[in-house]
Design an enzyme around this catalytic site. Structure first.
Site, PDB file in Angstrom:
ATOM      1  N   SER A  50       0.700  -1.272   0.067  1.00  0.00           N
ATOM      2  CA  SER A  50       0.122   0.172  -0.057  1.00  0.00           C
ATOM      3  C   SER A  50       0.911   1.268  -0.187  1.00  0.00           C
ATOM      4  O   SER A  50       0.116   2.318  -0.126  1.00  0.00           O
ATOM      5  CB  SER A  50      -0.952   0.072   1.310  1.00  0.00           C
ATOM      6  OG  SER A  50      -0.255  -0.105   2.354  1.00  0.00           O
ATOM      7  N   ASP A 340      -3.145   8.395   7.511  1.00  0.00           N
ATOM      8  CA  ASP A 340      -4.353   7.474   8.217  1.00  0.00           C
ATOM      9  C   ASP A 340      -3.407   6.869   9.244  1.00  0.00           C
ATOM     10  O   ASP A 340      -2.269   7.390   9.477  1.00  0.00           O
ATOM     11  CB  ASP A 340      -5.106   6.494   7.514  1.00  0.00           C
ATOM     12  CG  ASP A 340      -4.037   5.798   6.724  1.00  0.00           C
ATOM     13  OD1 ASP A 340      -2.717   5.380   7.090  1.00  0.00           O
ATOM     14  OD2 ASP A 340      -4.506   5.204   5.640  1.00  0.00           O
ATOM     15  N   HIS A 343      -0.342   5.035   7.227  1.00  0.00           N
ATOM     16  CA  HIS A 343       0.248   5.767   5.913  1.00  0.00           C
ATOM     17  C   HIS A 343       0.816   7.163   6.212  1.00  0.00           C
ATOM     18  O   HIS A 343      -0.259   7.907   6.434  1.00  0.00           O
ATOM     19  CB  HIS A 343      -0.632   5.375   4.597  1.00  0.00           C
ATOM     20  CG  HIS A 343      -0.876   3.855   4.494  1.00  0.00           C
ATOM     21  ND1 HIS A 343      -2.176   3.507   5.049  1.00  0.00           N
ATOM     22  CD2 HIS A 343      -0.306   2.931   3.813  1.00  0.00           C
ATOM     23  CE1 HIS A 343      -2.220   2.262   4.591  1.00  0.00           C
ATOM     24  NE2 HIS A 343      -1.255   1.755   3.947  1.00  0.00           N
TER      25      HIS A 343
END
Length: 365
Positions: A50, A340, A343
């Site tokens: 991610s 978040d 990340h």
């Protein structure tokens, strides 16, 4: 571009090749980092999780996706694209720094164009790792899946520009691999699935061996310049602080030590591969220490908050939990290290990528 687009491979493909090369010329951006004389980087090709995924999970049946607000609020047009960030992710920023293009599209993007293939795409899938079980648990693309799509990409390139130019693109492009943190944070520590079968030394061996096999396969398919990012200081991610950092939400030292151990093994594997694979430039990129410095000294880098993310409470929200209904999402994400609970923000990524590319770029030539 001149080397890439000179002398079309056949009369039948010359018109298509010329059109694609003209478009590719206009799609390039001005490089921010200076390359050595007579060197070129025609494309950036990305694998991993991610941190670099630009939207490959959007149409997968998985909860590990973010193609909805407030993700992407600072991206081009404020559109959520599947990037786990408020804006650009490292894949985009590396392409920008190298003057290749403004952003790197996901290979699974249905609007992908021939120009995108020439200048690079992203195969990364959020939630994947070196451990095949990591992607299986998350229902996302494993590194093996990503490799199969890469083989498909090579076939498309050959149809587009011929075998010689395809080999040139593969040999001169920079391949970026960013994964491993999910193996440790999710599969080992949070879900404890592998903790039942391995201690940390054994599990990091599994990860490092899997990584080595992946890089050898990439090399066998034509990759020569490979940038391999280290695992992050996972114990200092907001979500891990919340889950295992106690009432004060401190960094979890055991988690960080596991990342350090894996990074040492990964670096050693890369040194070994570089010595045995001719003409290869397989470079270990230390992200652990510069990111930890930002987290520990946020004000030095222009940040105010480093122990929680901007989205919602910032303590647990990620993926579907970070959404437009999330209460108390911050109004100024530029003051946050994290977007978040897992990340970083685009500003953090820019800070990291700018320094990393200047530190390591010469090692690829």
């Amino acid at each position: 571009m001149s080397k890439l687009c000179s002398s079309p491979p056949s009369a039948s493909s010359s018109t298509l090749l010329l059109s694609v090369c003209v478009l590719a010329f206009f799609y390039t951006t001005k490089a921010l980092v200076k390359l050595p004389p007579n060197e070129t980087v025609p494309a950036i090709i990305v694998f991993g999780d991610s941190i670099v995924d630009t939207g490959n999970n959007n149409n997968l049946k998985t909860l590990i996706k973010c193609n909805f607000p407030p993700y992407g609020k600072d991206f081009q047009g404020g559109i959520p694209t599947g990037r786990f960030c408020n804006g650009k992710v490292p894949s985009d920023l590396l392409a920008e720094e190298l003057g290749i293009k403004e952003s790197v599209p996901a290979y699974m993007d249905p609007t992908l164009s021939p120009v995108d293939l020439l200048t690079g795409v992203c195969f990364a899938s959020s939630g994947s790792g070196y451990d095949p079980l990591t992607s299986k648990l998350a229902s996302v693309l494993s590194l093996s899946d990503q490799m199969e799509y890469f083989k498909e990409y090579i076939a498309k390139l050959k149809m587009l520009v011929g075998e010689d130019r395809t080999n040139f693109i593969l040999a001169k492009s920079i391949f970026v691999v960013v994964t491993g943190s999910d193996d440790l944070a999710n599969t080992y520590f949070d879900l404890r699935v592998q903790k039942l079968h391995y201690d940390i030394p054994a599990y990091t061996d599994l990860m490092a061996n899997s990584a080595s096999d992946f890089f050898k396969e990439l090399y066998g398919l034509g990759a020569r310049r490979i940038a391999v990012f280290s695992a992050a200081p996972i114990g200092c991610l907001p979500s891990q602080r919340t889950l295992a950092g106690g009432i004060e939400r401190e960094c979890v030292e055991d988690y960080n030590q596991a990342a350090i151990l894996f990074n040492k093994k990964l670096s050693a594997k890369l040194d070994s591969l570089s010595g045995s694979l001719s003409n290869s430039k397989i470079v270990y990129i230390d992200v652990y220490n510069p990111l930890l410095d930002i987290i520990q000294n946020p004000k030095k880098y222009g940040f105010e908050v480093a122990n929680k993310g901007c989205c919602g409470t910032g303590e647990l929200e990620v993926a579907v939990l970070c959404n437009k209904l999330s209460p108390t999402t911050c109004s100024d994400d530029s003051s946050y290290v994290f977007w978040d609970s897992y990340h970083p923000t685009e500003k953090t990524y820019r800070t990291l990528v700018s320094s990393l590319i200047r530190k390591y770029v010469d090692k690829f030539f």
